[in-house]
Design a protein around this motif. Structure first.
Motif, PDB file in Angstrom:
ATOM      1  N   GLY A 127       0.820  -1.222   0.000  1.00 37.20           N
ATOM      2  CA  GLY A 127       0.000   0.000   0.000  1.00 37.20           C
ATOM      3  C   GLY A 127       0.846   1.261   0.000  1.00 37.20           C
ATOM      4  O   GLY A 127       0.455   2.289  -0.556  1.00 37.20           O
ATOM      5  N   ARG A 128       2.017   1.200   0.643  1.00 38.97           N
ATOM      6  CA  ARG A 128       2.971   2.328   0.651  1.00 38.97           C
ATOM      7  C   ARG A 128       4.356   1.733   0.493  1.00 38.97           C
ATOM      8  O   ARG A 128       4.714   0.805   1.233  1.00 38.97           O
ATOM      9  N   ILE A 129       5.150   2.278  -0.395  1.00 40.57           N
ATOM     10  CA  ILE A 129       6.461   1.671  -0.640  1.00 40.57           C
ATOM     11  C   ILE A 129       7.457   2.727  -1.101  1.00 40.57           C
ATOM     12  O   ILE A 129       7.123   3.656  -1.843  1.00 40.57           O
ATOM     13  N   ARG A 130       8.714   2.603  -0.596  1.00 40.73           N
ATOM     14  CA  ARG A 130       9.783   3.532  -1.006  1.00 40.73           C
ATOM     15  C   ARG A 130      10.532   2.896  -2.171  1.00 40.73           C
ATOM     16  O   ARG A 130      11.312   1.956  -1.982  1.00 40.73           O
ATOM     17  N   LEU A 131      10.273   3.396  -3.372  1.00 46.26           N
ATOM     18  CA  LEU A 131      10.960   2.925  -4.576  1.00 46.26           C
ATOM     19  C   LEU A 131      12.161   3.840  -4.842  1.00 46.26           C
ATOM     20  O   LEU A 131      12.287   4.900  -4.212  1.00 46.26           O
ATOM     21  N   PRO A 132      13.051   3.457  -5.761  1.00 51.94           N
ATOM     22  CA  PRO A 132      14.217   4.309  -6.010  1.00 51.94           C
ATOM     23  C   PRO A 132      13.840   5.758  -6.366  1.00 51.94           C
ATOM     24  O   PRO A 132      14.553   6.701  -6.001  1.00 51.94           O
ATOM     25  N   GLY A 133      12.714   5.970  -7.027  1.00 52.85           N
ATOM     26  CA  GLY A 133      12.321   7.332  -7.404  1.00 52.85           C
ATOM     27  C   GLY A 133      11.551   8.074  -6.337  1.00 52.85           C
ATOM     28  O   GLY A 133      11.218   9.250  -6.516  1.00 52.85           O
ATOM     29  N   GLY A 134      11.200   7.417  -5.241  1.00 56.13           N
ATOM     30  CA  GLY A 134      10.438   8.074  -4.178  1.00 56.13           C
ATOM     31  C   GLY A 134       9.323   7.171  -3.684  1.00 56.13           C
ATOM     32  O   GLY A 134       9.231   6.004  -4.064  1.00 56.13           O
ATOM     33  N   TRP A 135       8.463   7.720  -2.839  1.00 55.41           N
ATOM     34  CA  TRP A 135       7.366   6.937  -2.271  1.00 55.41           C
ATOM     35  C   TRP A 135       6.267   6.732  -3.309  1.00 55.41           C
ATOM     36  O   TRP A 135       5.991   7.616  -4.109  1.00 55.41           O
ATOM     37  N   ALA A 136       5.638   5.568  -3.264  1.00 58.13           N
ATOM     38  CA  ALA A 136       4.506   5.272  -4.145  1.00 58.13           C
ATOM     39  C   ALA A 136       3.391   4.652  -3.319  1.00 58.13           C
ATOM     40  O   ALA A 136       3.642   4.073  -2.261  1.00 58.13           O
ATOM     41  N   GLY A 137       2.147   4.803  -3.838  1.00 55.78           N
ATOM     42  CA  GLY A 137       0.991   4.128  -3.233  1.00 55.78           C
ATOM     43  C   GLY A 137       0.910   2.708  -3.776  1.00 55.78           C
ATOM     44  O   GLY A 137       1.941   2.107  -4.113  1.00 55.78           O
ATOM     45  N   ASP A 138      -0.310   2.230  -3.915  1.00 61.93           N
ATOM     46  CA  ASP A 138      -0.544   0.821  -4.272  1.00 61.93           C
ATOM     47  C   ASP A 138       0.412   0.314  -5.365  1.00 61.93           C
ATOM     48  O   ASP A 138       0.383   0.788  -6.502  1.00 61.93           O
ATOM     49  N   THR A 139       1.211  -0.664  -4.992  1.00 61.15           N
ATOM     50  CA  THR A 139       2.249  -1.187  -5.888  1.00 61.15           C
ATOM     51  C   THR A 139       2.400  -2.687  -5.653  1.00 61.15           C
ATOM     52  O   THR A 139       2.350  -3.149  -4.513  1.00 61.15           O
ATOM     53  N   THR A 140       2.585  -3.416  -6.739  1.00 63.32           N
ATOM     54  CA  THR A 140       2.871  -4.847  -6.633  1.00 63.32           C
ATOM     55  C   THR A 140       4.331  -5.094  -6.995  1.00 63.32           C
ATOM     56  O   THR A 140       4.802  -4.621  -8.019  1.00 63.32           O
ATOM     57  N   VAL A 141       5.028  -5.826  -6.123  1.00 65.00           N
ATOM     58  CA  VAL A 141       6.405  -6.224  -6.401  1.00 65.00           C
ATOM     59  C   VAL A 141       6.388  -7.730  -6.628  1.00 65.00           C
ATOM     60  O   VAL A 141       5.976  -8.488  -5.751  1.00 65.00           O
ATOM     61  N   ARG A 142       6.786  -8.152  -7.831  1.00 61.79           N
ATOM     62  CA  ARG A 142       6.804  -9.595  -8.155  1.00 61.79           C
ATOM     63  C   ARG A 142       8.226 -10.136  -8.028  1.00 61.79           C
ATOM     64  O   ARG A 142       9.181  -9.472  -8.419  1.00 61.79           O
ATOM     65  N   PHE A 143       8.306 -11.352  -7.462  1.00 58.75           N
ATOM     66  CA  PHE A 143       9.610 -11.996  -7.259  1.00 58.75           C
ATOM     67  C   PHE A 143       9.756 -13.169  -8.221  1.00 58.75           C
ATOM     68  O   PHE A 143       8.784 -13.873  -8.501  1.00 58.75           O
ATOM     69  N   SER A 144      10.977 -13.415  -8.663  1.00 60.94           N
ATOM     70  CA  SER A 144      11.249 -14.611  -9.463  1.00 60.94           C
ATOM     71  C   SER A 144      11.373 -15.806  -8.514  1.00 60.94           C
ATOM     72  O   SER A 144      11.564 -15.626  -7.307  1.00 60.94           O
ATOM     73  N   PRO A 145      11.287 -17.029  -9.041  1.00 61.08           N
ATOM     74  CA  PRO A 145      11.396 -18.208  -8.159  1.00 61.08           C
ATOM     75  C   PRO A 145      12.718 -18.261  -7.397  1.00 61.08           C
ATOM     76  O   PRO A 145      12.800 -18.867  -6.330  1.00 61.08           O
ATOM     77  N   ASP A 146      13.773 -17.604  -7.913  1.00 62.79           N
ATOM     78  CA  ASP A 146      15.053 -17.632  -7.185  1.00 62.79           C
ATOM     79  C   ASP A 146      15.209 -16.423  -6.260  1.00 62.79           C
ATOM     80  O   ASP A 146      16.283 -16.201  -5.708  1.00 62.79           O
ATOM     81  N   GLY A 147      14.130 -15.641  -6.080  1.00 60.41           N
ATOM     82  CA  GLY A 147      14.172 -14.606  -5.047  1.00 60.41           C
ATOM     83  C   GLY A 147      14.684 -13.257  -5.491  1.00 60.41           C
ATOM     84  O   GLY A 147      15.101 -12.445  -4.665  1.00 60.41           O
ATOM     85  N   ARG A 148      14.630 -12.994  -6.799  1.00 56.74           N
ATOM     86  CA  ARG A 148      14.951 -11.634  -7.253  1.00 56.74           C
ATOM     87  C   ARG A 148      13.670 -10.868  -7.525  1.00 56.74           C
ATOM     88  O   ARG A 148      12.602 -11.454  -7.720  1.00 56.74           O
ATOM     89  N   ILE A 149      13.793  -9.543  -7.572  1.00 56.99           N
ATOM     90  CA  ILE A 149      12.651  -8.725  -7.966  1.00 56.99           C
ATOM     91  C   ILE A 149      12.529  -8.814  -9.485  1.00 56.99           C
ATOM     92  O   ILE A 149      13.483  -8.538 -10.213  1.00 56.99           O
TER      93      ILE A 149
END
Ligand code: ZN
Length: 457
Positions: free
Chosen positions: A10-32
């Motif tokens: 719902g709130r996340i600090r991304l490299p460009g700044g804060w964002a609202g609703d965001t989905t972060v998907r991971f690969s099976p080996d644990g990378r973004i």
């Protein structure tokens, strides 16, 4: 450990700044794999604001078990050097099992505080009498096993340590367990790299203990053939006595000597670099190496203050480490970094980053970038595609963080004391901390308790 396919935030600090609703998907080996707008209802929901995990760029894991043991005044003036005597006494009794149990505890503590990866400056190589173990990489393998148990990202830096003082002086008795030739060290490095293969974000690098412990020829031999991009770490200019001894030996100060004799580049991390002239400060900043700052340890040892304002004015990069682990908290180290400068300058908000009014957020972002570089993790630092999925979920029910949004959240997290700011932690896509507690807390603490009993007995 539970492996996630991603996290809906719902709130996340991304490299460009804060964002609202965001989905972060991971690969099976644990990378973004991807960072996308909107909340994917099929993924678990982060139960608090999400910030990137902090890399810890300097650790001697075994020293965690002696935290607090050197806080008794001796018969004469105490210093870094008297602390070191306590450390040597402690090292004499440590078994490989002890080292593993202590490291696992330490790494679990790091994770609960929001460190998600560590650069282990590993110099405890041999048996107490200085004989290599049958497997030369025995102790390195213990560090690897501990990082596996805790689930922290690892940059393992086997340390070349060959001498007891500048100019190739013979080592002292207490240093026997640390000693290697460049060839012996390379054998440990190769074995460690094999043992670490296949884990997301893990890698080896090389450390040179200090200019006290390696000669110019040994340094050149250790660096020979190292692939570009390999992290190279060194302790430098931590103590004024060390600077004086270096000048007496070479006519140059440690940082001056290093910049003249070694190919210092952005692959390098200069740990401490506390005592630098204005010219040295500018030169280190210019060469792109990371200054490895360990404010709580440097304060505990009475090292001195790093010239942070001048270094940052020249565009210098820094990260933070907990080093001797007298404290294991990224926020405490960032806070002390700023407070040391406030006390010296008699000003507030000293380490202001360009374009960033918020001191806590600026320190966090800069230390994240410097730490990521020092751990040898290429790409955009933080929550970005390609990086290991290392995310920290802050606790919105911590009164210190209530009613705070955006960078004010990070300012409160860094400066408003030490409460229970971290609720959950994901490292390389796995849940390692839930409700403020490491998921293997019980077993890790039990093994640590057994190690302490052995050490006391
Ligand atoms: Zn150190």
């Amino acid at each position: 450990m539970e492996r996630l396919a991603g996290l809906a935030c719902g709130r996340i600090r991304l490299p460009g700044g804060w964002a609202g609703d965001t989905t972060v998907r991971f690969s099976p080996d644990g990378r973004i794999e991807a960072v996308e707008p909107g909340l994917d209802p099929a993924l678990p929901r982060a139960d608090g604001p999400v910030i990137p995990g902090m890399p810890n760029l300097h650790s001697h894991a075994f020293q965690r078990a002696m935290a607090g043991l050197a806080e008794r005044a001796g018969p004469a003036e105490d210093s870094f050097w008297t602390w070191r005597d306590t450390m040597y006494g402690f090292v004499r009794r440590l078994t490989p099992e002890d080292a593993q149990a202590i490291a696992a505890l330490l790494y679990s503590e790091m994770l609960t505080q929001g460190y998600t990866a560590v650069a282990e400056f590993h110099y405890l190589h041999h048996a107490p009498d200085g004989t290599p173990y049958a497997d030369r990489a025995e102790m390195a393998t213990r560090i690897i096993a501990a990082a596996d148990t805790a689930g922290i990202g690892l940059t393992l830096l086997p340390v070349l340590y060959a001498h007891g003082g500048f100019g190739g002086q013979p080592p002292a008795d207490g240093q026997r367990r640390f000693l290697n030739t460049p060839g012996g060290l390379r054998a440990i490095l190769d074995a460690a790299a094999r043992a670490m293969a296949g884990r997301t974000g893990w890698r080896t690098g090389l450390a040179l203990h200090s200019l006290r412990a390696v000669t110019a020829d040994e340094m050149a031999a250790a660096l020979d053939g190292l692939p570009p991009g390999t992290p190279v770490h060194i302790h430098i200019a931590e103590q004024t006595a060390e600077v004086d001894a270096c000048v007496a030996w070479s006519g140059r100060r440690p940082v001056e000597w290093l910049l003249d004799h070694a190919p210092v580049s952005p692959d390098w991390c200069l740990v401490h670099a506390t005592h630098m002239t204005a010219d040295e400060t500018a030169a280190v900043a210019r060469c792109g190496a990371v200054a490895g700052l360990c404010p709580t340890t440097e304060a505990n040892l009475g090292d001195g203050l790093f010239p942070a304002p001048a270094f940052l004015a020249h565009g210098g990069r820094f990260g933070i480490g907990s080093d001797s682990h007298i404290s294991v908290s990224p926020t405490e180290d960032l806070r002390l970094l700023e407070y040391g400068q406030r006390l010296a300058a008699r000003q507030r908000n000293v380490l202001r980053q360009p374009g960033e009014a918020s001191i806590g957020a600026g320190l966090y972002r800069t230390a994240l970038a410097g730490g990521t570089q020092a751990l040898g993790r290429p790409g955009t630092p933080g929550i970005a595609a390609g990086q290991p999925a290392d995310l920290v979920i802050l606790n919105p029910d911590d009164p210190r963080l209530m009613g705070r949004d955006g960078d004010a959240l990070l300012d409160a997290h860094v400066f408003a004391g030490s409460g229970h700011g971290v609720r959950g932690v994901v490292a390389a896509g796995c849940v390692v901390v839930r409700d403020g507690r490491h998921v293997r807390h019980g077993a890790i603490v039990a093994a640590y308790r057994r190690a302490l009993e052995r050490l006391r007995g």
